[in-house]
Design a protein around this motif. Structure first.
Motif, short mmCIF file in Angstrom:
data_model
loop_
_atom_site.label_atom_id
_atom_site.label_comp_id
_atom_site.label_asym_id
_atom_site.label_seq_id
_atom_site.Cartn_x
_atom_site.Cartn_y
_atom_site.Cartn_z
N GLU A 247 45.82 58.77 37.30
CA GLU A 247 45.58 60.02 38.14
C GLU A 247 45.16 61.12 36.91
O GLU A 247 44.19 60.92 36.17
N ASN A 248 45.86 62.26 36.74
CA ASN A 248 45.46 63.08 36.03
C ASN A 248 46.63 63.37 34.68
O ASN A 248 46.55 63.94 33.82
N ASN A 249 47.29 62.03 34.53
CA ASN A 249 48.59 61.88 33.46
C ASN A 249 47.62 61.19 32.27
O ASN A 249 47.06 60.01 32.54
N HIS A 250 47.71 61.82 31.14
CA HIS A 250 47.30 60.95 29.78
C HIS A 250 48.79 59.86 29.28
O HIS A 250 49.68 60.49 29.55
N LEU A 251 48.22 58.94 29.19
CA LEU A 251 49.26 57.93 28.85
C LEU A 251 49.17 57.42 27.58
O LEU A 251 48.06 57.19 26.81
N GLU A 252 50.30 57.00 26.92
CA GLU A 252 50.46 56.36 25.52
C GLU A 252 50.39 54.68 25.49
O GLU A 252 49.83 54.28 24.88
N PHE A 253 50.91 54.31 26.86
CA PHE A 253 50.87 53.17 27.09
C PHE A 253 50.77 52.69 28.65
O PHE A 253 51.32 53.54 29.22
N ALA A 254 50.37 51.71 29.14
CA ALA A 254 50.07 51.50 30.58
C ALA A 254 50.72 50.18 30.68
O ALA A 254 50.68 49.21 30.11
N THR A 255 51.60 49.93 32.06
CA THR A 255 52.13 48.84 32.28
C THR A 255 51.69 48.19 33.63
O THR A 255 50.92 49.16 34.35
N PRO A 256 52.10 47.16 34.30
CA PRO A 256 51.54 46.89 35.59
C PRO A 256 52.02 47.59 36.64
O PRO A 256 53.06 48.41 36.78
N GLY A 257 50.95 47.91 37.69
CA GLY A 257 51.33 48.55 38.93
C GLY A 257 50.51 50.03 38.86
O GLY A 257 50.27 50.50 37.68
N GLY A 258 49.59 49.99 39.89
CA GLY A 258 48.86 51.49 39.96
C GLY A 258 47.55 51.15 39.24
O GLY A 258 47.19 50.02 38.84
N LEU A 259 46.71 52.04 39.49
CA LEU A 259 45.21 52.17 38.93
C LEU A 259 45.30 52.67 37.74
O LEU A 259 46.07 53.81 37.40
N ARG B 32 49.44 41.93 34.13
CA ARG B 32 50.75 41.57 33.26
C ARG B 32 50.43 42.05 31.78
O ARG B 32 49.36 42.51 31.48
N GLY B 33 51.55 42.25 31.26
CA GLY B 33 51.35 42.98 29.83
C GLY B 33 51.47 44.41 29.78
O GLY B 33 51.37 45.09 30.66
N VAL B 34 51.26 44.86 28.73
CA VAL B 34 51.10 46.47 28.35
C VAL B 34 49.83 46.62 27.56
O VAL B 34 49.62 45.80 26.52
N LEU B 35 49.17 47.63 27.87
CA LEU B 35 48.09 48.11 26.94
C LEU B 35 48.59 49.51 26.39
O LEU B 35 49.18 50.28 27.02
N GLN B 36 48.11 49.66 24.96
CA GLN B 36 48.47 50.86 24.21
C GLN B 36 47.47 51.30 23.73
O GLN B 36 46.35 50.77 23.38
#
Length: 182
Positions: free
Chosen positions: A56-68, A18-22
């Motif tokens: 996977e191979n994608n760089h993210l600015e933030f991450a939400t629930p679901g997936g690794l 739950r929540g968001v990581l940035q």
């Protein structure tokens, strides 16, 4: 064999519940480093900052629930290698649940053992929990041994051999050792 200027922090992998990581969030890892002092276990949470997020191979600015998600940190890589963070919980500073070494819980036992073949059905019956019985406790991603301290009806109290970071009301799974298997 890596030059000092080329060293990077460790990566923690897992799923966001739950929540968001940035990027640039201040985070902590609990229970963290466990120190044994005078027969007691003391937990020191690990504090860091998020320097990268990957799916996977994608760089993210933030991450939400679901997936690794792979969370790049400034934590010493030696603390992150070889599943050393297995069973740990990562989140924003001050937002993680408490760390427990004792649990009081209500339980429901299955009537029969699963995955065990026996000609005599009495051998597959599940016996009641007993005081001083050693069990495996699965709490979220944490798997730790524990000992039953007290049982009364469908309530029990147990001591965990390894502390767990969990919320009150979270479901746990108990396993017994039967023929060298949990």
């Amino acid at each position: 064999g890596t030059e000092i200027d080329d060293l990077k922090g460790g990566v923690a992998g897992g799923s966001i519940l739950r929540g968001v990581l940035q990027l640039d969030d201040e985070i902590e890892v609990r229970p963290g480093i466990m120190v044994h002092q005078n027969g007691q276990i003391r937990c020191q949470p690990i504090f860091s900052r998020i320097v990268s997020l990957h799916a996977e191979n994608n760089h993210l600015e933030f991450a939400t629930p679901g997936g690794l998600i792979g969370v790049g940190t400034k934590i010493d890589p030696a603390l992150c290698r070889q599943d050393r963070l297995l069973g740990q919980v990562l989140g924003r500073v001050g937002r993680l649940p408490e760390i427990y070494t004792e649990l009081e819980f209500s339980f429901f036992l299955l009537r029969r053992l699963l995955g065990v073949r026996a000609e005599d059905k009495k051998k597959t019956r599940v016996s009641k929990l007993g005081k001083d019985e050693n069990l495996m406790f699965n709490i979220g991603s944490t798997a730790t041994g524990g000992k039953i301290l007290r049982v009364k009806g469908d309530m029990a109290k147990a001591f965990l051999y390894r502390p767990a970071c969990t919320e009150i009301g979270e479901n746990i799974a108990l396993s017994r050792r039967i023929e060298n298997n949990w």
